[in-house]
Design a protein around this motif. Structure first.
Motif, PDB file in Angstrom:
ATOM      1  N   ALA A   1       0.838  -1.201   0.000  1.00  0.00           N
ATOM      2  CA  ALA A   1       0.000   0.000   0.000  1.00  0.00           C
ATOM      3  C   ALA A   1       0.870   1.247   0.000  1.00  0.00           C
ATOM      4  O   ALA A   1       2.070   1.209   0.239  1.00  0.00           O
ATOM      5  N   GLN A   2       0.241   2.325  -0.292  1.00  0.00           N
ATOM      6  CA  GLN A   2       0.947   3.608  -0.246  1.00  0.00           C
ATOM      7  C   GLN A   2       1.206   3.965   1.214  1.00  0.00           C
ATOM      8  O   GLN A   2       0.309   3.889   2.050  1.00  0.00           O
ATOM      9  N   PRO A   3       2.448   4.352   1.567  1.00  0.00           N
ATOM     10  CA  PRO A   3       2.797   4.654   2.969  1.00  0.00           C
ATOM     11  C   PRO A   3       2.165   5.955   3.449  1.00  0.00           C
ATOM     12  O   PRO A   3       1.821   6.824   2.678  1.00  0.00           O
ATOM     13  N   GLY A   4       2.074   6.027   4.779  1.00  0.00           N
ATOM     14  CA  GLY A   4       1.680   7.290   5.389  1.00  0.00           C
ATOM     15  C   GLY A   4       0.365   7.255   6.103  1.00  0.00           C
ATOM     16  O   GLY A   4       0.058   8.145   6.876  1.00  0.00           O
ATOM     17  N   THR A   5      -0.459   6.278   5.847  1.00  0.00           N
ATOM     18  CA  THR A   5      -1.788   6.291   6.480  1.00  0.00           C
ATOM     19  C   THR A   5      -2.026   4.963   7.169  1.00  0.00           C
ATOM     20  O   THR A   5      -1.871   3.883   6.574  1.00  0.00           O
ATOM     21  N   LEU A   6      -2.381   5.018   8.425  1.00  0.00           N
ATOM     22  CA  LEU A   6      -2.774   3.811   9.162  1.00  0.00           C
ATOM     23  C   LEU A   6      -4.214   3.399   8.847  1.00  0.00           C
ATOM     24  O   LEU A   6      -4.607   2.268   9.082  1.00  0.00           O
ATOM     25  N   LYS A   7      -4.945   4.346   8.274  1.00  0.00           N
ATOM     26  CA  LYS A   7      -6.343   4.061   7.966  1.00  0.00           C
ATOM     27  C   LYS A   7      -6.465   2.995   6.884  1.00  0.00           C
ATOM     28  O   LYS A   7      -7.325   2.101   6.949  1.00  0.00           O
TER      29      LYS A   7
ATOM     30  N   ILE B   1      -4.250   0.743   6.212  1.00  0.00           N
ATOM     31  CA  ILE B   1      -3.809  -0.541   6.761  1.00  0.00           C
ATOM     32  C   ILE B   1      -4.934  -1.170   7.574  1.00  0.00           C
ATOM     33  O   ILE B   1      -5.198  -2.369   7.505  1.00  0.00           O
ATOM     34  N   TRP B   2      -5.632  -0.360   8.349  1.00  0.00           N
ATOM     35  CA  TRP B   2      -6.748  -0.853   9.157  1.00  0.00           C
ATOM     36  C   TRP B   2      -7.882  -1.401   8.286  1.00  0.00           C
ATOM     37  O   TRP B   2      -8.482  -2.421   8.596  1.00  0.00           O
ATOM     38  N   SER B   3      -8.165  -0.732   7.189  1.00  0.00           N
ATOM     39  CA  SER B   3      -9.230  -1.203   6.287  1.00  0.00           C
ATOM     40  C   SER B   3      -8.845  -2.535   5.649  1.00  0.00           C
ATOM     41  O   SER B   3      -9.697  -3.416   5.456  1.00  0.00           O
ATOM     42  N   GLN B   4      -7.558  -2.688   5.335  1.00  0.00           N
ATOM     43  CA  GLN B   4      -7.116  -3.962   4.761  1.00  0.00           C
ATOM     44  C   GLN B   4      -7.229  -5.087   5.780  1.00  0.00           C
ATOM     45  O   GLN B   4      -7.646  -6.204   5.453  1.00  0.00           O
ATOM     46  N   LEU B   5      -6.848  -4.764   7.035  1.00  0.00           N
ATOM     47  CA  LEU B   5      -6.961  -5.783   8.068  1.00  0.00           C
ATOM     48  C   LEU B   5      -8.421  -6.167   8.303  1.00  0.00           C
ATOM     49  O   LEU B   5      -8.749  -7.346   8.534  1.00  0.00           O
ATOM     50  N   GLN B   6      -9.330  -5.201   8.244  1.00  0.00           N
ATOM     51  CA  GLN B   6     -10.746  -5.499   8.395  1.00  0.00           C
ATOM     52  C   GLN B   6     -11.262  -6.374   7.237  1.00  0.00           C
ATOM     53  O   GLN B   6     -12.053  -7.295   7.441  1.00  0.00           O
ATOM     54  N   CYS B   7     -10.781  -6.038   6.042  1.00  0.00           N
ATOM     55  CA  CYS B   7     -11.200  -6.828   4.865  1.00  0.00           C
ATOM     56  C   CYS B   7     -10.728  -8.274   4.993  1.00  0.00           C
ATOM     57  O   CYS B   7     -11.470  -9.213   4.708  1.00  0.00           O
ATOM     58  N   ILE B   8      -9.461  -8.408   5.457  1.00  0.00           N
ATOM     59  CA  ILE B   8      -8.939  -9.771   5.637  1.00  0.00           C
ATOM     60  C   ILE B   8      -9.704 -10.497   6.727  1.00  0.00           C
ATOM     61  O   ILE B   8     -10.028 -11.684   6.614  1.00  0.00           O
ATOM     62  N   SER B   9     -10.039  -9.797   7.806  1.00  0.00           N
ATOM     63  CA  SER B   9     -10.795 -10.420   8.890  1.00  0.00           C
ATOM     64  C   SER B   9     -12.180 -10.855   8.429  1.00  0.00           C
ATOM     65  O   SER B   9     -12.655 -11.950   8.768  1.00  0.00           O
ATOM     66  N   ASN B  10     -12.826 -10.015   7.612  1.00  0.00           N
ATOM     67  CA  ASN B  10     -14.151 -10.385   7.082  1.00  0.00           C
ATOM     68  C   ASN B  10     -14.067 -11.624   6.189  1.00  0.00           C
ATOM     69  O   ASN B  10     -14.933 -12.500   6.223  1.00  0.00           O
ATOM     70  N   TYR B  11     -13.009 -11.663   5.409  1.00  0.00           N
ATOM     71  CA  TYR B  11     -12.846 -12.816   4.516  1.00  0.00           C
ATOM     72  C   TYR B  11     -12.662 -14.101   5.319  1.00  0.00           C
ATOM     73  O   TYR B  11     -13.245 -15.142   5.018  1.00  0.00           O
ATOM     74  N   LEU B  12     -11.825 -14.019   6.362  1.00  0.00           N
ATOM     75  CA  LEU B  12     -11.583 -15.209   7.171  1.00  0.00           C
ATOM     76  C   LEU B  12     -12.855 -15.653   7.887  1.00  0.00           C
ATOM     77  O   LEU B  12     -13.110 -16.855   8.032  1.00  0.00           O
ATOM     78  N   GLN B  13     -13.655 -14.671   8.338  1.00  0.00           N
ATOM     79  CA  GLN B  13     -14.921 -15.035   8.965  1.00  0.00           C
ATOM     80  C   GLN B  13     -15.864 -15.716   7.968  1.00  0.00           C
ATOM     81  O   GLN B  13     -16.537 -16.703   8.289  1.00  0.00           O
TER      82      GLN B  13
END
Length: 426
Positions: free
Chosen positions: A358-364, A366-378
């Motif tokens: 991802a493009q650096p500089g934003t934690l937002k 990264i958080w959205s990607q982690l949420q997407c991965i979590s939704n997929y795993l669920q």
């Protein structure tokens, strides 16, 4: 020499046999029943030998048999004193020249095919014996439910078509016990075995009067060995092979291929079998019912396996379309193609290396990607849970089918063994 030949030559008219035949038939009227007292009934004695069973047509309910038929009666107009005719005690006369009883077979269905025997024997007391072979095509109520362990009982009823019991009566030439067990002339190399020929005398009452009749019951049973080898053993083997498919996993695609092959073999077997199993409008052989039930079990189990595999395949395809949509910078063209087994590991790695993609500089982001991965795993966990629930449900259904199939096969085997035992006890 010529004198000797002339002396030894005899004219037929000089023979005692010629004079006897001429005297008997000169004033004979075959249109008149041969009794001096018209109130006296003419008794016809009947006898029957079953020679062969030629055909049993269950579809048309027809029995074709070859029998040897004998009828004996007394003709009061054809008696003579043997001492006056060179001690001749028996002669043969044309049947067409004398009176003969009008005996028919009630169950008669076709023109009899028997050799034409134009003569009958007459003895000096006037007793006439008419013996002839007959190929009888008769109607019979054939029951094929116990095929190939079936026992058939067909009757041949002899009676006068015109004369009542006051004019023509019937009787047995031999005792019913001798007729019942006499199988000395029967050809026992056909499909059928003759068990007995029971007989009974009765008087049939009608508006025209009482008619004497004698009924011969031909009891026979089929030789089942050829059908056991060609039908029953292959059918049981196919059922056992199909039972083996239940030990394969319910969601295995190879199970579908296996059951399809068994179904094709079962269909070919039934087509070939249809020419050997007798067809009847009134009854269907028991093995035909079992074959239909077992094929229904086979088709039901195959359809269940197809539906299960298709459902699981659709579920997996729906879950496999999402794993890399959460990663930025990858289009459909450059998104890597990963096998389903490695997707979960790759998605876990992407959580550590997401910041490089991802493009650096934003934690937002990264958080959205982690949420997407979590939704997929669920979602994947839910899919796996649904798949497990379906497998448990269909495994129970599989066990139910297996037990039902096993019960039908056991019942089928026990029934056939019981029929075979009953057949052997007849």
């Amino acid at each position: 020499m010529l004198g000797i030949l002339a002396t030894d030559t005899h004219h037929p008219r000089d023979s005692a046999l010629y004079h006897l035949s001429k005297q008997l038939l000169q004033n004979y009227h075959k249109e008149v029943r041969p009794v001096y007292n018209w109130t006296k009934a003419t008794t016809v004695y009947l006898d029957l030998f079953v020679h062969a069973i030629l055909d049993v047509d269950a579809e048309n309910q027809i029995l074709k048999t070859s029998v040897w038929y004998r009828e004996v009666w007394n003709d009061e107009f054809l008696s003579w004193n043997s001492s006056l005719f060179d001690e001749i005690r028996e002669i043969s006369l044309p049947l067409s020249a004398i009176w003969a009883p009008d005996i028919i077979i009630n169950e008669f269905m076709d023109v009899e095919r028997s050799p034409d025997l134009p003569y009958v024997y007459v003895n000096s007391s006037g007793t006439i014996e008419n013996s002839k072979p007959i190929q009888v095509v008769s109607a019979c109520s054939l029951e094929t439910y116990a095929f190939p362990f079936d026992v058939q009982n067909c009757s041949l009823t002899f009676k006068s078509i015109l004369h009542t019991v006051e004019d023509v009566d019937l009787a047995f030439l031999r005792s019913p016990e001798d007729i019942k067990r006499d199988k000395k002339v029967f050809l026992n190399d056909s499909e059928w075995e003759l068990l007995s020929v029971s007989s009974a005398y009765s008087i049939l009452q009608s508006s025209a009067g009482g008619f004497a009749q004698i009924q011969f019951n031909v009891v026979m049973r089929r030789h089942p060995l050829v059908y056991v080898v060609s039908l029953l053993i292959p059918s049981i083997f196919l059922m056992l092979v199909d039972l083996g498919s239940f030990y394969m996993p319910p969601n295995c695609q190879a199970r579908i291929v296996f059951k399809t092959s068994v179904l094709v073999g079962y269909t070919v077997f039934r087509v070939n079998m249809s020419n050997q199993v007798p067809r009847s409008v009134g009854s269907t052989p028991l093995i035909g019912h079992f074959f239909s039930i077992c094929m229904a079990f086979l088709v039901l189990s195959l359809a269940k396996s197809i539906v299960l595999v298709k459902f699981l395949h659709d579920e997996r395809r729906g879950g496999q379309q999402q794993p890399f949509l959460c990663l930025r910078g990858n289009t459909d063209a450059d998104r890597p193609r990963v096998e389903p087994r490695a997707q979960r590991a790759l998605i876990t790695e992407s959580s550590f290396y997401g910041e490089h993609l991802a493009q650096p500089g934003t934690l937002k982001e990264i958080w959205s990607q982690l949420q997407c991965i979590s939704n997929y795993l669920q979602t994947q966990d839910q899919t796996d849970q649904q798949e497990a629930e379906w497998l448990v449900l269909l495994s129970r259904f599989d066990r139910l089918l297996f037990r039902s199939y096993l019960f039908m096969l056991g019942l089928y085997t026990i029934t056939l063994c019981s029929l075979w035992a009953l057949w052997g006890g007849v």
